[in-house]
Design a protein around this motif. Structure first.
Motif, PDB file in Angstrom:
ATOM      1  N   LEU A  17     -32.334  73.884   8.006  1.00 54.02           N
ATOM      2  CA  LEU A  17     -32.177  72.180   8.285  1.00 54.02           C
ATOM      3  C   LEU A  17     -31.927  72.361   9.722  1.00 54.02           C
ATOM      4  O   LEU A  17     -31.013  72.761  10.539  1.00 54.02           O
ATOM      5  N   GLN A  18     -32.895  71.522  10.341  1.00 55.97           N
ATOM      6  CA  GLN A  18     -32.651  71.194  11.940  1.00 55.97           C
ATOM      7  C   GLN A  18     -32.341  70.198  12.428  1.00 55.97           C
ATOM      8  O   GLN A  18     -31.607  69.778  13.241  1.00 55.97           O
ATOM      9  N   ASN A  19     -32.856  68.862  11.569  1.00 48.23           N
ATOM     10  CA  ASN A  19     -32.153  67.644  12.073  1.00 48.23           C
ATOM     11  C   ASN A  19     -31.900  66.882  10.622  1.00 48.23           C
ATOM     12  O   ASN A  19     -32.720  66.352  10.128  1.00 48.23           O
ATOM     13  N   ASP A  20     -30.590  66.629  10.640  1.00 44.67           N
ATOM     14  CA  ASP A  20     -30.149  65.958   9.198  1.00 44.67           C
ATOM     15  C   ASP A  20     -30.430  64.468   9.054  1.00 44.67           C
ATOM     16  O   ASP A  20     -30.484  63.928   7.918  1.00 44.67           O
ATOM     17  N   HIS A  21     -30.661  63.864  10.119  1.00 43.09           N
ATOM     18  CA  HIS A  21     -30.955  62.047  10.064  1.00 43.09           C
ATOM     19  C   HIS A  21     -32.127  61.912  10.870  1.00 43.09           C
ATOM     20  O   HIS A  21     -31.871  61.178  11.969  1.00 43.09           O
ATOM     21  N   VAL A  22     -33.187  62.463  10.573  1.00 42.41           N
ATOM     22  CA  VAL A  22     -34.439  61.932  11.319  1.00 42.41           C
ATOM     23  C   VAL A  22     -34.713  60.324  11.055  1.00 42.41           C
ATOM     24  O   VAL A  22     -35.021  59.562  11.705  1.00 42.41           O
ATOM     25  N   ALA A  23     -34.471  59.932   9.682  1.00 39.57           N
ATOM     26  CA  ALA A  23     -34.466  58.545   9.277  1.00 39.57           C
ATOM     27  C   ALA A  23     -33.530  58.405   8.166  1.00 39.57           C
ATOM     28  O   ALA A  23     -33.390  59.185   7.212  1.00 39.57           O
ATOM     29  N   ILE A  24     -33.048  57.222   7.981  1.00 40.41           N
ATOM     30  CA  ILE A  24     -32.128  56.874   6.926  1.00 40.41           C
ATOM     31  C   ILE A  24     -33.080  56.181   5.683  1.00 40.41           C
ATOM     32  O   ILE A  24     -33.903  55.306   6.202  1.00 40.41           O
ATOM     33  N   LEU A  25     -33.061  56.333   4.541  1.00 43.52           N
ATOM     34  CA  LEU A  25     -33.654  55.729   3.603  1.00 43.52           C
ATOM     35  C   LEU A  25     -32.749  54.700   2.897  1.00 43.52           C
ATOM     36  O   LEU A  25     -31.778  55.139   2.243  1.00 43.52           O
ATOM     37  N   LEU A  55     -23.130  54.373  11.575  1.00 48.56           N
ATOM     38  CA  LEU A  55     -22.270  55.738  11.079  1.00 48.56           C
ATOM     39  C   LEU A  55     -22.974  57.172  11.469  1.00 48.56           C
ATOM     40  O   LEU A  55     -22.652  58.085  12.061  1.00 48.56           O
ATOM     41  N   ALA A  56     -24.663  56.876  11.450  1.00 43.89           N
ATOM     42  CA  ALA A  56     -25.483  57.837  11.995  1.00 43.89           C
ATOM     43  C   ALA A  56     -25.291  58.196  13.388  1.00 43.89           C
ATOM     44  O   ALA A  56     -25.233  59.336  13.835  1.00 43.89           O
ATOM     45  N   ARG A  57     -25.000  57.116  14.030  1.00 42.28           N
ATOM     46  CA  ARG A  57     -24.940  57.109  15.583  1.00 42.28           C
ATOM     47  C   ARG A  57     -23.772  57.894  16.037  1.00 42.28           C
ATOM     48  O   ARG A  57     -23.776  58.480  16.757  1.00 42.28           O
ATOM     49  N   PHE A  58     -22.752  57.551  15.219  1.00 41.88           N
ATOM     50  CA  PHE A  58     -21.181  58.117  15.521  1.00 41.88           C
ATOM     51  C   PHE A  58     -21.331  59.491  15.458  1.00 41.88           C
ATOM     52  O   PHE A  58     -20.619  60.423  15.779  1.00 41.88           O
ATOM     53  N   VAL A  59     -22.098  59.966  14.247  1.00 42.82           N
ATOM     54  CA  VAL A  59     -22.085  61.360  13.941  1.00 42.82           C
ATOM     55  C   VAL A  59     -22.779  62.321  14.888  1.00 42.82           C
ATOM     56  O   VAL A  59     -22.350  63.171  15.368  1.00 42.82           O
ATOM     57  N   ASP A  60     -23.994  61.645  15.279  1.00 41.90           N
ATOM     58  CA  ASP A  60     -24.760  62.348  16.184  1.00 41.90           C
ATOM     59  C   ASP A  60     -24.734  61.507  17.573  1.00 41.90           C
ATOM     60  O   ASP A  60     -25.627  60.698  17.852  1.00 41.90           O
ATOM     61  N   VAL A  61     -23.914  61.876  18.371  1.00 46.14           N
ATOM     62  CA  VAL A  61     -23.473  61.106  19.707  1.00 46.14           C
ATOM     63  C   VAL A  61     -24.692  61.064  20.715  1.00 46.14           C
ATOM     64  O   VAL A  61     -25.054  60.301  21.436  1.00 46.14           O
ATOM     65  N   ARG A  63     -27.966  60.711  19.783  1.00 51.00           N
ATOM     66  CA  ARG A  63     -29.168  59.902  19.268  1.00 51.00           C
ATOM     67  C   ARG A  63     -28.872  58.131  19.592  1.00 51.00           C
ATOM     68  O   ARG A  63     -27.683  57.999  18.657  1.00 51.00           O
ATOM     69  N   GLU A  64     -29.410  57.858  20.393  1.00 49.44           N
ATOM     70  CA  GLU A  64     -29.197  56.313  20.702  1.00 49.44           C
ATOM     71  C   GLU A  64     -30.017  55.425  19.745  1.00 49.44           C
ATOM     72  O   GLU A  64     -29.910  54.446  19.263  1.00 49.44           O
ATOM     73  N   THR A  65     -31.127  56.173  19.165  1.00 50.47           N
ATOM     74  CA  THR A  65     -32.191  55.434  18.287  1.00 50.47           C
ATOM     75  C   THR A  65     -31.842  56.101  16.832  1.00 50.47           C
ATOM     76  O   THR A  65     -32.095  57.380  16.535  1.00 50.47           O
ATOM     77  N   VAL A  66     -31.674  55.094  16.146  1.00 49.96           N
ATOM     78  CA  VAL A  66     -31.730  55.240  14.350  1.00 49.96           C
ATOM     79  C   VAL A  66     -32.677  54.798  13.795  1.00 49.96           C
ATOM     80  O   VAL A  66     -33.052  53.418  13.867  1.00 49.96           O
ATOM     81  N   ILE A  67     -33.467  55.132  13.028  1.00 52.17           N
ATOM     82  CA  ILE A  67     -34.582  54.839  12.178  1.00 52.17           C
ATOM     83  C   ILE A  67     -34.033  54.341  10.642  1.00 52.17           C
ATOM     84  O   ILE A  67     -33.522  55.515  10.240  1.00 52.17           O
ATOM     85  N   VAL A  68     -34.179  53.425  10.261  1.00 51.25           N
ATOM     86  CA  VAL A  68     -34.040  53.201   8.893  1.00 51.25           C
ATOM     87  C   VAL A  68     -35.295  52.638   8.181  1.00 51.25           C
ATOM     88  O   VAL A  68     -35.896  51.770   8.431  1.00 51.25           O
TER      89      VAL A  68
END
Length: 130
Positions: A17-25, A55-61, A63-68
């Protein structure tokens, strides 16, 4: 519900696993709201997706951009949340000086071939960003 992650194969033919949150579904069984006969995202659903993005942003400080990716029946759309360091710093205060800009694609109808191609293009762009 789940997400899109990135896994790379190592020399031992194992996937790491390289990146756990590329996008949220976020998937819903049916549309909750319509405006002028067209489906829109309900306030409650947008609030839920915003909380998940936060939550994804707080976990990965970093990453300012979060894709859903929001899916309903055979429709899908992408939402991009831009959560700045300023917003994170002010989070929980009585008054915020910043906000979370959100950009969304149109609804893509997965029964339409050209819409499926647009979805694939969006997914490829998300994976390249990683």
């Amino acid at each position: 519900d789940g997400g899109l992650c990135s896994r790379d194969e190592n020399n031992a033919k194992e996937f790491i696993l390289q990146n756990d949150h590329v996008a949220i579904l976020e998937a819903k069984r049916k549309f909750q709201c319509f405006e002028e006969g067209k489906p829109i995202i309900s306030d409650a659903c947008l609030a839920q997706m915003t909380c998940e993005a936060l939550l994804a942003r707080f976990v990965d400080v970093q990453r300012e951009t979060v894709i859903v990716i929001h899916a309903t029946q055979h429709y899908l759309r992408f939402l991009q949340f831009e959560i700045s360091d300023e917003y994170v710093k002010d989070f929980g205060l009585d008054s915020l000086d910043s906000f979370i800009p959100v950009v969304a694609t149109p609804w893509y109808d997965l029964s339409n071939e050209s819409n499926r191609k647009e979805v694939v293009l969006n997914l490829c762009a998300i994976m390249r960003r990683g």
